[in-house]
Design an enzyme around this catalytic site. Structure first.
Site, PDB file in Angstrom:
ATOM      1  N   VAL A  68      46.769  33.178  33.626  1.00 14.98           N
ATOM      2  CA  VAL A  68      47.090  33.043  32.199  1.00 14.98           C
ATOM      3  C   VAL A  68      48.558  33.386  31.930  1.00 14.98           C
ATOM      4  O   VAL A  68      49.237  32.702  31.154  1.00 14.98           O
ATOM      5  CB  VAL A  68      46.141  33.919  31.343  1.00 14.98           C
ATOM      6  CG1 VAL A  68      46.442  33.737  29.866  1.00 14.98           C
ATOM      7  CG2 VAL A  68      44.686  33.577  31.627  1.00 14.98           C
ATOM      8  N   LYS A  92      32.100  38.613  25.025  1.00 14.90           N
ATOM      9  CA  LYS A  92      32.552  37.609  24.041  1.00 14.90           C
ATOM     10  C   LYS A  92      31.580  37.533  22.866  1.00 14.90           C
ATOM     11  O   LYS A  92      32.002  37.368  21.720  1.00 14.90           O
ATOM     12  CB  LYS A  92      32.702  36.253  24.726  1.00 14.90           C
ATOM     13  CG  LYS A  92      33.872  36.241  25.722  1.00 14.90           C
ATOM     14  CD  LYS A  92      33.815  35.044  26.628  1.00 14.90           C
ATOM     15  CE  LYS A  92      35.033  34.987  27.547  1.00 14.90           C
ATOM     16  NZ  LYS A  92      34.874  33.994  28.613  1.00 14.90           N
TER      17      LYS A  92
HETATM   18  P1  NAP Z   1      44.877  37.139  37.197  1.00 12.73           P
HETATM   19  O1  NAP Z   1      45.160  35.760  37.622  1.00 12.73           O
HETATM   20  O2  NAP Z   1      44.157  38.054  38.110  1.00 12.73           O
HETATM   21  O3  NAP Z   1      46.277  37.807  36.776  1.00 12.73           O
HETATM   22  C1  NAP Z   1      46.424  39.164  36.483  1.00 12.73           C
HETATM   23  C2  NAP Z   1      47.890  39.509  36.580  1.00 12.73           C
HETATM   24  O4  NAP Z   1      48.069  40.864  36.191  1.00 12.73           O
HETATM   25  C3  NAP Z   1      48.480  39.380  37.972  1.00 12.73           C
HETATM   26  O5  NAP Z   1      49.785  38.872  37.859  1.00 12.73           O
HETATM   27  C4  NAP Z   1      48.514  40.815  38.497  1.00 12.73           C
HETATM   28  O6  NAP Z   1      49.584  41.087  39.358  1.00 12.73           O
HETATM   29  C5  NAP Z   1      48.784  41.562  37.210  1.00 12.73           C
HETATM   30  N1  NAP Z   1      48.273  42.933  37.230  1.00 12.73           N
HETATM   31  C6  NAP Z   1      46.997  43.332  37.179  1.00 12.73           C
HETATM   32  N2  NAP Z   1      46.924  44.675  37.133  1.00 12.73           N
HETATM   33  C7  NAP Z   1      48.188  45.113  37.163  1.00 12.73           C
HETATM   34  C8  NAP Z   1      48.789  46.411  37.123  1.00 12.73           C
HETATM   35  N3  NAP Z   1      48.048  47.513  37.078  1.00 12.73           N
HETATM   36  N4  NAP Z   1      50.128  46.497  37.150  1.00 12.73           N
HETATM   37  C9  NAP Z   1      50.880  45.379  37.211  1.00 12.73           C
HETATM   38  N5  NAP Z   1      50.402  44.124  37.232  1.00 12.73           N
HETATM   39  C10 NAP Z   1      49.065  44.007  37.224  1.00 12.73           C
HETATM   40  O7  NAP Z   1      44.056  37.152  35.823  1.00 12.73           O
HETATM   41  P2  NAP Z   1      44.000  36.005  34.720  1.00 12.73           P
HETATM   42  O8  NAP Z   1      42.966  35.023  35.113  1.00 12.73           O
HETATM   43  O9  NAP Z   1      45.371  35.553  34.398  1.00 12.73           O
HETATM   44  O10 NAP Z   1      43.376  36.827  33.491  1.00 12.73           O
HETATM   45  C11 NAP Z   1      44.160  37.725  32.751  1.00 12.73           C
HETATM   46  C12 NAP Z   1      43.388  38.130  31.501  1.00 12.73           C
HETATM   47  O11 NAP Z   1      43.082  36.969  30.740  1.00 12.73           O
HETATM   48  C13 NAP Z   1      42.037  38.805  31.764  1.00 12.73           C
HETATM   49  O12 NAP Z   1      41.799  39.741  30.750  1.00 12.73           O
HETATM   50  C14 NAP Z   1      41.054  37.659  31.664  1.00 12.73           C
HETATM   51  O13 NAP Z   1      39.748  38.094  31.304  1.00 12.73           O
HETATM   52  C15 NAP Z   1      41.678  36.879  30.516  1.00 12.73           C
HETATM   53  N6  NAP Z   1      41.324  35.470  30.454  1.00 12.73           N
HETATM   54  C16 NAP Z   1      41.406  34.703  31.585  1.00 12.73           C
HETATM   55  C17 NAP Z   1      41.116  33.343  31.509  1.00 12.73           C
HETATM   56  C18 NAP Z   1      41.184  32.448  32.703  1.00 12.73           C
HETATM   57  O14 NAP Z   1      40.781  31.288  32.605  1.00 12.73           O
HETATM   58  N7  NAP Z   1      41.682  32.914  33.837  1.00 12.73           N
HETATM   59  C19 NAP Z   1      40.748  32.801  30.270  1.00 12.73           C
HETATM   60  C20 NAP Z   1      40.666  33.618  29.126  1.00 12.73           C
HETATM   61  C21 NAP Z   1      40.971  34.959  29.250  1.00 12.73           C
HETATM   62  P3  NAP Z   1      49.701  40.418  40.822  1.00 12.73           P
HETATM   63  O15 NAP Z   1      50.033  38.971  40.568  1.00 12.73           O
HETATM   64  O16 NAP Z   1      50.833  41.133  41.422  1.00 12.73           O
HETATM   65  O17 NAP Z   1      48.378  40.632  41.457  1.00 12.73           O
HETATM   66  N1  HSE Z   2      36.207  34.100  33.445  1.00 15.24           N
HETATM   67  C1  HSE Z   2      36.229  33.618  32.118  1.00 15.24           C
HETATM   68  C2  HSE Z   2      35.373  32.381  32.011  1.00 15.24           C
HETATM   69  C3  HSE Z   2      37.637  33.279  31.724  1.00 15.24           C
HETATM   70  O1  HSE Z   2      35.042  31.808  33.049  1.00 15.24           O
HETATM   71  O2  HSE Z   2      35.017  31.998  30.906  1.00 15.24           O
HETATM   72  C4  HSE Z   2      37.761  32.881  30.280  1.00 15.24           C
HETATM   73  O3  HSE Z   2      37.483  33.957  29.440  1.00 15.24           O
END
Ligand code: NAP
Ligand code: HSE
Length: 426
Positions: free
Chosen positions: A13, A204
């Site tokens: 994201v 959610k």
């Molecule tokens: P992700 O790909 O795992 O990315 C998380 C990022 O945060 C990575 O860059 C990670 O660093 C960094 N990070 C995590 N903990 C950290 C810490 N303690 N200190 C510094 N950096 C840290 O996760 P994502 O899918 O983008 O999701 C992020 C958020 O959005 C979550 O709350 C998720 O529920 C929400 N969300 C996700 C989606 C989706 O489709 N993916 C949709 C809606 C909402 P590194 O790169 O160095 O590991």
């Molecule tokens: N892991 C979540 C999903 C990301 O699959 O819906 C979006 O909130």
């Protein structure tokens, strides 16, 4: 004037947010009347290869460069998880930075506390991306449907499980392979058990039902079951009976009493929710005035989710220019009243393996009679060797209490090998 953003996280994201802010500069400036810049980005490793070109000097491993940096106006939190994220968000708000987050874990658990801190510090805390990725569902509930009385919401609010179930249903993909695909596509949570066990959808539904009913719904109020036990057979029998299995969030309100659940549900194929496939989400809302309305769109993935985040950033900046940050009305004026099991009614599917002998069916029928439960559809498959014969039943409406009692009683019948599965039917 330039608005400076500190981005916490550069994963699926975070990269989407950075790309949209970089690539849509002109449009953003037209919307808010000033430049918007991502000034600092928190990561764990500045040397890590990323799927975006980003100047190394804006990357940092020190969160203080963002949350304690007087030049940062808005913190966008896309780290995920509760710790240390909640501490970072609180500190940012106390330092009078507006916060935009996609973190449903955080909002479902600590939303009220964080909103109060935000208000006390005249800051905005927005979380459109926390539910249903790219669908503007929170705005629709808070603004679009503000004048209506919502009585029921059905939601496919987890993209990962919808993707997995779609692949299993349409292509016969194994559960394991479908999970791996969803992870590779960036839809799944860092710990995918949050998706497949239903917890992500439950968080959610806490957010949606709290907003829809102006009530402080808690995670412990949500009956939650995931998709890990759904078998090929369940999917096939559902198909034969004209249904598709979806992981459905459901919340209803009647006479001020509310129930919230997340569970695999048989949705009739003619219902619009049955056609929502892959990582797409949809929220189907029943309002007293509006009738039935459905909000549909991508529920997961970097760019769709980032679109919701950047729309929140735009709202924050518009509020900054008007000087009205931290004035969002979030009062939960209705007393939290949760229905008991005898106030929740539904139809149910059950798949029962029985010994193939005389009188079995009448024993099951007796249990139904004792629990005021009646048959809507019955399908019997012949002897399946070690599993006996298989009976598939869809019931008429019954209270959750009576259904639970029936399941227990059927499982105790000596003629019954076991109830293999049972699901709600919409
Ligand atoms: P992700 O790909 O795992 O990315 C998380 C990022 O945060 C990575 O860059 C990670 O660093 C960094 N990070 C995590 N903990 C950290 C810490 N303690 N200190 C510094 N950096 C840290 O996760 P994502 O899918 O983008 O999701 C992020 C958020 O959005 C979550 O709350 C998720 O529920 C929400 N969300 C996700 C989606 C989706 O489709 N993916 C949709 C809606 C909402 P590194 O790169 O160095 O590991
Ligand atoms: N892991 C979540 C999903 C990301 O699959 O819906 C979006 O909130």
């Amino acid at each position: 004037m330039k608005v400076r953003i500190g981005l916490l996280g550069l994963g699926t994201v975070g990269i989407g947010v950075y790309q949209i802010i970089q690539n849509h500069q002109i449009q953003l400036q037209q919307q808010v009347g000033c430049a918007v810049e991502v000034s600092k980005v928190l990561v764990r490793d500045v040397k890590k290869k990323r799927e975006v070109e980003i100047p190394e000097d804006i990357l940092t491993i020190d969160v203080n460069d963002i949350i304690n940096n007087p030049n940062i106006d808005i913190v966008v939190e896309v780290l995920g998880g509760i710790h240390p994220t909640s501490e970072y968000v609180k500190q940012a708000l106390k330092n009078k930075k507006h916060v935009v987050t996609a973190n449903k874990d955080l909002i479902a658990q600590f939303g009220q506390e964080l909103l109060k801190i935000a208000k006390d510090n005249q800051c905005d805390l927005f979380y459109e991306a926390s539910v249903a990725g790219g669908i503007p569902i929170i705005r629709s509930l808070v603004d679009g449907l503000a004048s209506d009385k919502i009585t029921k919401m059905l939601g496919i609010v987890n993209g990962t499980t919808n993707y997995i179930l779609t692949k299993m249903t349409n292509e016969g993909t194994s559960y394991h392979d479908a999970v791996e695909q969803a992870k590779a596509l960036g839809f799944a949570e860092a710990d995918p058990s949050a998706d497949v066990e239903g917890f992500d959808a439950a968080r959610k539904m806490v957010i949606l039902s709290s907003l829809a009913f102006s009530m402080n719904i808690e995670l412990s109020d949500v009956y939650t079951a995931g998709i890990t036990n759904i078998s090929k057979e369940d999917i096939e029998y559902a198909k034969q009976l004209g249904y598709t299995i979806k992981l459905l969030g459901l919340t209803t309100r009647r006479h001020g009493e509310v129930d919230v659940s997340v569970q695999p549900t048989l949705v009739p194929n003619h219902h619009p929710l049955a056609t929502v496939e892959n990582e797409y989400n949809a929220v189907y809302i029943y309002g007293k005035a509006v009738g039935e309305t459905m909000f549909y769109g991508p529920g997961a993935g970097g760019l769709p989710t980032a679109t919701s985040i950047v729309s929140d950033v735009v709202s924050v900046i518009k509020n900054m220019r008007l000087g009205v940050n931290g004035q969002t009305i979030t009062h939960q004026h209705n007393k939290r009243t949760i229905k008991t099991k005898d106030q929740i009614f539904s139809k149910y599917f059950m798949r029962i393996n029985v010994k193939d002998e005389v009188g079995v069916f009448s024993k099951i029928a007796n249990v139904f009679l004792e629990n005021e439960l009646s048959f809507e559809t019955i399908l019997q498959k012949p002897n399946l060797n070690d599993r006996g014969a298989e009976i598939i039943i869809i019931t008429h409406q019954v209270s959750l209490q009576n259904f639970t009692n029936s399941l227990k009683a059927i499982n105790q019948l000596p003629e019954v090998i076991g109830v293999q599965s049972s699901y709600r039917v919409e």
